[in-house]
Scaffold this active site. Sequence first.
Site, mmCIF file in Angstrom:
data_model
loop_
_atom_site.group_PDB
_atom_site.id
_atom_site.type_symbol
_atom_site.label_atom_id
_atom_site.label_comp_id
_atom_site.label_asym_id
_atom_site.label_seq_id
_atom_site.Cartn_x
_atom_site.Cartn_y
_atom_site.Cartn_z
ATOM 1 N N ASP A 49 0.870 -1.175 0.000
ATOM 2 C CA ASP A 49 0.000 0.000 0.000
ATOM 3 C C ASP A 49 0.911 1.229 0.000
ATOM 4 O O ASP A 49 1.497 1.583 1.026
ATOM 5 C CB ASP A 49 -0.902 0.011 1.235
ATOM 6 C CG ASP A 49 -1.987 -1.057 1.191
ATOM 7 O OD1 ASP A 49 -1.753 -2.120 0.589
ATOM 8 O OD2 ASP A 49 -3.063 -0.822 1.768
ATOM 9 N N LYS A 51 -6.806 3.299 -3.642
ATOM 10 C CA LYS A 51 -7.227 3.309 -2.237
ATOM 11 C C LYS A 51 -7.475 4.746 -1.810
ATOM 12 O O LYS A 51 -6.709 5.647 -2.170
ATOM 13 C CB LYS A 51 -6.138 2.655 -1.386
ATOM 14 C CG LYS A 51 -6.395 2.648 0.123
ATOM 15 C CD LYS A 51 -5.245 1.947 0.836
ATOM 16 C CE LYS A 51 -5.339 2.078 2.352
ATOM 17 N NZ LYS A 51 -4.195 1.443 3.045
ATOM 18 N N LYS A 86 -10.165 0.252 -2.657
ATOM 19 C CA LYS A 86 -10.095 0.044 -1.213
ATOM 20 C C LYS A 86 -10.416 1.333 -0.479
ATOM 21 O O LYS A 86 -9.578 2.229 -0.395
ATOM 22 C CB LYS A 86 -8.704 -0.458 -0.804
ATOM 23 C CG LYS A 86 -8.545 -0.669 0.712
ATOM 24 C CD LYS A 86 -7.153 -1.175 1.051
ATOM 25 C CE LYS A 86 -6.923 -1.227 2.553
ATOM 26 N NZ LYS A 86 -5.568 -1.729 2.921
#
Length: 335
Positions: A167, A235, A271
């Site tokens: 991430d 995300k 996400k």
Amino acid sequence: MTGTSLITARERALAVLGGEPDDATLRRYLHGIPGVDAVGLEQRAAGLGTRSIKTASKAWALDRIISLIDLTTLEGADTPGKVRSLAAKALNPDPADATTPRVAAVCVYGDMVPSAVDALGAAHGDPDDGLISVAAVATAFPSGRASLEIKLADTAEAVAAGADEIDMVIDRGAFLAGRYGLVFDQIAAVKEACRRADGTSASLKVILETGELVTYDNVRRASWLSILAGGDFIKTSTGKVPSAATLPVTLLMLEVVRDWHLATGQRIGVKPAGGIRTSKDAIKYLVTVAETVGEEWLVPHLFRFGASSLLNDVLLQRQKLATSHYSGPDYVTID
């Protein structure tokens, strides 16, 4: 789960852009994307958020939420022991009910990856196969304020330690200054750093930190830019700024993913992270996914919840469906 290849991603970017992904070409492309109808977006999100579901569907939804959670601890005081406890909860969220599904992943700082891998043991692997991934935040999370050399070393170290997913955070300052080529190059370089010696690759989630991007138009542009550069997921947030995931922002990102799929055939994950604490809110996100990109996106390699406290609320709601009464908070573990 492995990510898409860097070569394919760059080739697709060149084909879409019609030229090298420099500042001028990217600016021309990104600013040519139609502006966001903010009123329409928020009304659509509000409408999706009012949908109700029946008891049988709610049971399915609660289990699906659990299976899509990245169970997260990202605190400066994290210890190997805390990570082992997190992994134990990921493996067995409700010890009183063996039918409770496992979460998709545990998400930790890079230096905690070996502890997570060790704690998961044989259950470490692809969540689409019923196993649990290890996700690591990288690239000077949460600020992203570091040299590219440090960001790449951060990523490579986590992957070498066993991280299945990275991430990363984009350089929001560069993006807001219009330095799109720099942001593209950094994402592409991190994508390359996700490669393993055997030729496989960790999946790359690109964190936009939407609360710092100010406008919906910027969120849309950053989403397209991240996908063009090779991100496997987009995300919303680090969870470290006041404005984290919201339903309108997530809807907007899902619309980008839908449009990319229609244009290229490639499926990109989404996400939302930060601020999603109740099953009631999480169900709104499930409905939004299903209505925007289809139920086929409700699988771990295409949708995740970044959360720490959400799981406990879902477990309490699940117990309520089974027993017809609410359990107290002492019926779930404290994270």
